[in-house]
Motif scaffolding. Structure first.
Motif, PDB file in Angstrom:
ATOM      1  N   VAL A 177     -53.858  10.445  -1.991  1.00  0.00           N
ATOM      2  CA  VAL A 177     -54.811   9.624  -2.755  1.00  0.00           C
ATOM      3  C   VAL A 177     -54.497   8.141  -2.565  1.00  0.00           C
ATOM      4  O   VAL A 177     -55.409   7.309  -2.452  1.00  0.00           O
ATOM      5  CB  VAL A 177     -54.770  10.014  -4.246  1.00  0.00           C
ATOM      6  CG1 VAL A 177     -55.603   9.055  -5.079  1.00  0.00           C
ATOM      7  CG2 VAL A 177     -55.281  11.440  -4.421  1.00  0.00           C
ATOM      8  N   GLY A 236     -61.695  16.578  -1.440  1.00  0.00           N
ATOM      9  CA  GLY A 236     -62.217  16.805  -2.792  1.00  0.00           C
ATOM     10  C   GLY A 236     -61.378  17.814  -3.554  1.00  0.00           C
ATOM     11  O   GLY A 236     -61.121  17.655  -4.751  1.00  0.00           O
ATOM     12  N   ALA A 237     -60.930  18.864  -2.856  1.00  0.00           N
ATOM     13  CA  ALA A 237     -60.104  19.888  -3.519  1.00  0.00           C
ATOM     14  C   ALA A 237     -58.783  19.308  -3.988  1.00  0.00           C
ATOM     15  O   ALA A 237     -58.278  19.657  -5.068  1.00  0.00           O
ATOM     16  CB  ALA A 237     -59.856  21.050  -2.562  1.00  0.00           C
ATOM     17  N   TYR A 239     -58.159  15.917  -4.609  1.00  0.00           N
ATOM     18  CA  TYR A 239     -58.347  14.850  -5.597  1.00  0.00           C
ATOM     19  C   TYR A 239     -58.730  15.403  -6.966  1.00  0.00           C
ATOM     20  O   TYR A 239     -58.299  14.883  -7.994  1.00  0.00           O
ATOM     21  CB  TYR A 239     -59.420  13.877  -5.106  1.00  0.00           C
ATOM     22  CG  TYR A 239     -59.588  12.676  -6.013  1.00  0.00           C
ATOM     23  CD1 TYR A 239     -58.643  11.662  -6.005  1.00  0.00           C
ATOM     24  CD2 TYR A 239     -60.673  12.556  -6.874  1.00  0.00           C
ATOM     25  CE1 TYR A 239     -58.774  10.547  -6.829  1.00  0.00           C
ATOM     26  CE2 TYR A 239     -60.817  11.464  -7.704  1.00  0.00           C
ATOM     27  CZ  TYR A 239     -59.864  10.462  -7.669  1.00  0.00           C
ATOM     28  OH  TYR A 239     -59.992   9.376  -8.490  1.00  0.00           O
ATOM     29  N   THR A 240     -59.527  16.457  -6.981  1.00  0.00           N
ATOM     30  CA  THR A 240     -59.956  17.025  -8.262  1.00  0.00           C
ATOM     31  C   THR A 240     -58.898  17.926  -8.880  1.00  0.00           C
ATOM     32  O   THR A 240     -59.046  18.376 -10.020  1.00  0.00           O
ATOM     33  CB  THR A 240     -61.257  17.836  -8.089  1.00  0.00           C
ATOM     34  OG1 THR A 240     -61.043  18.861  -7.105  1.00  0.00           O
ATOM     35  CG2 THR A 240     -62.397  16.939  -7.640  1.00  0.00           C
ATOM     36  N   GLY A 241     -57.845  18.220  -8.125  1.00  0.00           N
ATOM     37  CA  GLY A 241     -56.787  19.070  -8.646  1.00  0.00           C
ATOM     38  C   GLY A 241     -57.074  20.556  -8.531  1.00  0.00           C
ATOM     39  O   GLY A 241     -56.295  21.382  -9.020  1.00  0.00           O
ATOM     40  N   ILE A 242     -58.179  20.908  -7.882  1.00  0.00           N
ATOM     41  CA  ILE A 242     -58.521  22.326  -7.721  1.00  0.00           C
ATOM     42  C   ILE A 242     -57.491  23.027  -6.836  1.00  0.00           C
ATOM     43  O   ILE A 242     -57.144  24.189  -7.063  1.00  0.00           O
ATOM     44  CB  ILE A 242     -59.935  22.475  -7.123  1.00  0.00           C
ATOM     45  CG1 ILE A 242     -60.975  21.913  -8.088  1.00  0.00           C
ATOM     46  CG2 ILE A 242     -60.240  23.931  -6.794  1.00  0.00           C
ATOM     47  CD1 ILE A 242     -62.376  21.879  -7.513  1.00  0.00           C
ATOM     48  N   MET A 431     -55.170   8.961 -11.103  1.00  0.00           N
ATOM     49  CA  MET A 431     -55.100  10.415 -10.956  1.00  0.00           C
ATOM     50  C   MET A 431     -54.141  11.025 -11.982  1.00  0.00           C
ATOM     51  O   MET A 431     -54.365  12.133 -12.467  1.00  0.00           O
ATOM     52  CB  MET A 431     -54.613  10.743  -9.533  1.00  0.00           C
ATOM     53  CG  MET A 431     -54.508  12.211  -9.208  1.00  0.00           C
ATOM     54  SD  MET A 431     -53.886  12.408  -7.517  1.00  0.00           S
ATOM     55  CE  MET A 431     -53.804  14.186  -7.423  1.00  0.00           C
TER      56      MET A 431
END
Length: 433
Positions: A177, A236-237, A239-242, A431
């Motif tokens: 990030v 995206g996975a 950064y979103t923490g998924i 984040m």
């Protein structure tokens, strides 16, 4: 024997091994063994076994071969060519025209490959013949490609950030990030340079021969969709923490295989070639990391890093002075070693000093990558220069001269993140909130 003398002996021994052509991993391990045998009371064999075993099954390190494999798959499919064709119509009206395809193409491919050399090879195969045929100046073609390909080290998923994160026990997700805004800043600096050169000499850039309407541009841009989906899925996975970086890397491999197969340009032979190439690269990096880990352990037993950090603390050096000295040190070291080797060779020694003056290790990771990027475009060991030479057959010094302005732009980026550290730290801090 005093610590400075011990340090000089070990450093000299390392350079002797490297100059003699011994593999980097073996050189690191040999120096570590000498340090333990002669300057500590600990067992060489026991520490070697424990260190190699303990560091060979790191979950964080699993992301490394997966991201390398993802880049190898894309390198062998037509997705990269579709990306070039999708960008070209939209950039033809900018000052510098299709030279911006090199900049943005490298930035986009960097976001799915994690490798500077793979970025230079993939974009170079497409852009060099096309730009030459349209009459663009050779120096700008080579310079923009060599300089922009360094973005593969910074823009996540970056292989070298994974190496740094594993070596220093920092969060790889936070490092990824942290590289986003500096990566975008570099893209801006490179594009502004191209535009300024075009404004200064309008005759330098050939006129646009083909003009497309909006509908035709949108149709050509469809080639960007697969790569955009791949970037969104991986970054995206994370950064979103998924997903963790390792999980996201596995997702990236699956998506890249699916898209390459659907493009109709990816055969079973291509897949086997990608697997073998990724295995060779991954084994090389992993072997170097094991040697570096063994060296770090041996340095701990000798007490050199601890004493060096205390010595730096007693000197009262400001962070700016230390960073200025380290920048010169890394630039010189980068003349002779590749980026990953620079990171693994130095982190065990440098990090105690960095922490002693209060520098954020996440920020320092991005700083280190920026400085290491310079080594990719400086002879005699500039990987990007070698890749482009292999593509074109042009003398490496001519390529290095063309890339020189981008060396100074990278140096400017180092200055900017030093003066404004929020460029690096804003997203990781956001984040964690």
């Amino acid at each position: 024997m005093s610590d400075p003398v011990v340090g000089l002996i070990l450093l000299g021994l390392l350079f002797v091994f490297l100059a003699g052509g011994l593999w980097i991993a073996l050189s690191l391990s040999a120096v570590a063994a000498v340090a333990l045998a002669f300057f500590s009371n600990s067992s060489v064999g026991l520490n070697l076994a424990v260190t190699f075993w303990g560091h060979s099954h790191s979950w964080s390190l699993t992301a490394l071969p997966l991201f390398i494999l993802m880049g190898e798959i894309l390198l062998r499919s037509r997705l990269s060519k579709d990306m070039f064709n999708g960008l070209a119509p939209w950039l033809g009206g900018l000052p510098g025209r299709l030279l911006h395809v090199n900049v943005l193409g490298c930035a986009i491919f960097a976001a799915v490959s994690g490798s500077s050399a793979a970025t230079a090879a993939t974009i170079g195969k497409m852009s060099i013949p096309e730009l030459k045929s349209r009459g663009y100046p050779e120096s700008l073609i080579l310079g923009t490609l060599a300089g922009s390909a360094t973005l593969g080290l910074l823009i996540p998923p970056s292989i070298i950030l994974i190496v740094y994160g594993v070596a220093t026990e920092q969060s790889i997700a936070r490092l990824f990030v942290a590289g986003l805004i500096p990566g975008a800043m570099l893209v801006g600096l490179f594009s502004v340079y191209v535009a300024v050169r075009a404004w200064m000499d309008p005759n330098l850039i050939p006129a646009e021969t083909v003009k497309l309407n909006l509908k035709e541009k949108l149709w050509e841009a469809r080639g960007l969709i697969p790569v955009a989906l791949l970037i969104a899925g991986v970054i995206g996975a994370i950064y979103t923490g998924i997903a963790s970086p390792t999980d996201a890397a596995a997702l990236g491999v699956l998506l890249s295989i699916l898209m390459a197969v659907l493009s109709g340009s990816f055969s079973r032979r291509d897949f086997m070639d990608a697997l073998l190439s990724a295995a060779r690269t991954s084994c090389m990096i992993a072997f170097i990391l094991l040697g570096a880990a063994f060296l770090a352990v041996s340095m701990g037993f000798t007490g050199l890093p601890r004493n060096l950090a205390s010595w730096i603390g007693e000197m009262g050096l400001s962070p700016y002075v230390l960073l200025a000295v380290l920048t010169i040190f890394f630039i010189v070291l980068g003349l002779f070693l590749d980026g990953i080797s620079v990171v693994v060779l130095t982190t065990s020694i440098i990090m105690p000093m960095v922490l002693a003056v209060g520098i954020d290790p996440i920020w320092f990771g991005i700083y280190l990558v920026l400085v290491v990027e310079m080594s990719q475009i400086t002879p005699p060991v500039g990987f990007n220069l070698f890749v482009i030479q292999g593509l074109t057959g042009i003398d490496i010094l001519r390529i290095a001269k063309a890339a020189l302005p981008f060396f100074f732009l990278l140096l400017l980026a180092v200055v900017l993140i030093t003066l404004f550290p929020q460029i690096v730290t804003y997203l990781p801090d956001a984040m964690s909130r």
